[in-house]
Design a protein around this motif. Structure first.
Motif, PDB file in Angstrom:
ATOM      1  N   VAL A   1       0.131   3.761  -5.810  1.00 52.32           N
ATOM      2  CA  VAL A   1       0.523   2.485  -6.407  1.00 52.32           C
ATOM      3  C   VAL A   1       1.103   1.636  -5.285  1.00 52.32           C
ATOM      4  N   ALA A   2       0.861   0.326  -5.363  1.00 47.85           N
ATOM      5  CA  ALA A   2       1.362  -0.562  -4.318  1.00 47.85           C
ATOM      6  C   ALA A   2       2.120  -1.715  -4.950  1.00 47.85           C
ATOM      7  N   THR A   3       2.993  -2.339  -4.151  1.00 51.54           N
ATOM      8  CA  THR A   3       3.702  -3.512  -4.661  1.00 51.54           C
ATOM      9  C   THR A   3       3.596  -4.668  -3.667  1.00 51.54           C
TER      10      THR A   3
ATOM     11  N   TYR B   1       1.682   8.409  -3.847  1.00 47.19           N
ATOM     12  CA  TYR B   1       2.148   7.454  -2.832  1.00 47.19           C
ATOM     13  C   TYR B   1       2.553   6.127  -3.461  1.00 47.19           C
ATOM     14  N   ALA B   2       3.646   5.536  -2.939  1.00 44.66           N
ATOM     15  CA  ALA B   2       3.994   4.159  -3.283  1.00 44.66           C
ATOM     16  C   ALA B   2       4.027   3.358  -1.989  1.00 44.66           C
ATOM     17  N   ILE B   3       3.183   2.338  -1.925  1.00 40.59           N
ATOM     18  CA  ILE B   3       3.145   1.481  -0.740  1.00 40.59           C
ATOM     19  C   ILE B   3       3.895   0.208  -1.110  1.00 40.59           C
TER      20      ILE B   3
ATOM     21  N   ALA C   1      -3.717  -1.710   5.110  1.00 38.70           N
ATOM     22  CA  ALA C   1      -4.438  -0.830   6.043  1.00 38.70           C
ATOM     23  C   ALA C   1      -4.158   0.635   5.698  1.00 38.70           C
ATOM     24  N   VAL C   2      -2.895   0.936   5.412  1.00 41.33           N
ATOM     25  CA  VAL C   2      -2.543   2.321   5.059  1.00 41.33           C
ATOM     26  C   VAL C   2      -3.212   2.715   3.740  1.00 41.33           C
ATOM     27  N   LEU C   3      -3.187   1.787   2.788  1.00 36.74           N
ATOM     28  CA  LEU C   3      -3.848   2.047   1.493  1.00 36.74           C
ATOM     29  C   LEU C   3      -5.319   2.383   1.684  1.00 36.74           C
ATOM     30  N   ARG C   4      -5.992   1.549   2.486  1.00 38.85           N
ATOM     31  CA  ARG C   4      -7.423   1.782   2.740  1.00 38.85           C
ATOM     32  C   ARG C   4      -7.637   3.139   3.401  1.00 38.85           C
TER      33      ARG C   4
ATOM     34  N   ALA D   1       7.391   1.994  -9.051  1.00 41.79           N
ATOM     35  CA  ALA D   1       6.446   2.570  -8.079  1.00 41.79           C
ATOM     36  C   ALA D   1       7.108   3.716  -7.323  1.00 41.79           C
ATOM     37  N   ALA D   2       8.337   3.497  -6.867  1.00 43.81           N
ATOM     38  CA  ALA D   2       9.028   4.518  -6.069  1.00 43.81           C
ATOM     39  C   ALA D   2       9.307   5.769  -6.890  1.00 43.81           C
ATOM     40  N   ARG D   3       9.658   5.570  -8.156  1.00 47.37           N
ATOM     41  CA  ARG D   3      10.019   6.717  -9.020  1.00 47.37           C
ATOM     42  C   ARG D   3       8.898   7.736  -9.151  1.00 47.37           C
TER      43      ARG D   3
END
Ligand SMILES: NC(=O)c1ccc[n+]([C@@H]2O[C@H](COP(=O)([O-])OP(=O)(O)OC[C@H]3O[C@@H](n4cnc5c(N)ncnc54)[C@H](OP(=O)(O)O)[C@@H]3O)[C@@H](O)[C@H]2O)c1
Length: 275
Positions: free
Chosen positions: A35-37, A7-9, A18-21, A62-64
């Protein structure tokens, strides 16, 4: 299903976090798969420490690496972000793209994706932060049933999730997306009444908030019409009917209904190109 994907957030603000958690803490997805940005480098470390996942400012990288990309920046930033990703070839592996940006249509999102890419639009709300959210998802033209199931699974970690056609999403935004703010105001007003009649403020807020939460649960769990539940509380010549008459005199019904109407119309204008 959730555990096998990466996943890339993109945009780890209130909703992105919230989605990450939900993914990492509630669903138990391996944090190494996420991974998040963020936009500002100085925010990345704080978010990474708080959530235990990699956070940086590099959307393209992250998207890749991701099977599922969540677009969680503000609506005005989403199209530029997609353009950057597409130009860099960061969507060429055909990930599933889920956008939560209010007002940004699937047609605009799909037009910005490489041919054949799959998209879903979702409208969550902030109670997702405490696992009591309401999310509505709409399927893009090329998204499969499995994509929709995966999208629902992501948001069911954060409360309720259901699927509706995209034509309803502005109304969803005006009702459940913006709705928590309307209910906070109701809770504040009810507490104010308690304070006016002598309750300590903290007690009044607790009573009002739990009353709203309890009433909501009664509606959801009994499946009964709110009017019928209201009748149960309303003793002839009693105090509840006296209070209800005051609400009706204040036109609370039409005020709240019109609130959703106005908010829906405003939502329809979000994310549109200026000029
Ligand atoms: N809040 C709600 O109630 C709600 C409900 C439903 C849907 N939504 C939708 O959810 C989305 C996010 O809302 P929010 O309330 O979570 O906003 P937010 O708290 O302001 O978060 C936005 C995040 O996006 C990051 N960001 C901005 N530009 C970026 C870029 N180019 N690349 C990567 N990250 C970038 C920001 O980084 P920094 O932290 O570094 O500034 C911030 O972390 C919006 O599209 C909104 O329409 C929100």
């Amino acid at each position: 299903m959730l555990h096998e994907r990466t996943y890339a957030i993109l945009g780890a603000g209130t909703m992105g976090q919230a989605v990450l958690r939900g993914l990492v803490t509630r669903a138990g997805v391996d944090p190494r798969r996420v991974v998040a940005t963020v936009k500002h480098a100085d925010r990345a470390e704080a978010v990474a420490t708080a959530l235990g996942v990699r956070v940086n400012t590099d959307n393209v990288s992250a998207a890749r690496t991701a099977d599922v990309i969540l677009l969680a920046t503000k609506p005005k930033d989403v199209m530029a972000l997609l353009e950057t990703l597409r130009e860099a070839g960061a969507l060429d592996h055909q990930p599933l793209v889920i956008s939560i940006a209010a007002g940004v249509t699937l047609a605009r999102i799909e037009a910005a994706l490489p041919p054949g890419a799959r998209a879903i639009r979702a409208m969550p709300n902030t109670p997702c932060v405490v696992g009591e959210g309401m999310t509505v998802l709409s399927r893009g033209q090329r998204a499969t049933n499995a994509d929709l199931e995966l999208g629902c699974a992501v948001f069911r970690n954060l409360g309720r999730a259901r699927v509706l056609d995209e034509e309803h999403l502005d109304t969803v935004t005006g009702l459940s997306g913006s709705g928590p703010a309307f209910i906070y105001l109701v809770i504040e007003a009810l507490s104010e009444g308690g304070v006016m009649m002598g309750l300590p403020r903290a007690v009044a807020v607790e009573l009002a908030a739990q009353t709203v939460a309890g009433a909501a649960r009664m509606v959801l769990e009994t499946g009964r019409h709110p009017a019928s539940l209201k009748d149960d509380v309303t003793t002839p010549a009693g105090c509840t009917v006296a209070g209800l008459m005051e609400m009706e005199d204040g036109k609370i019904r039409s005020v709240l209904a019109r609130t959703v109407q106005v908010s829906t119309l405003a939502a329809a204008g979000l994310g549109k190109p200026k000029g």
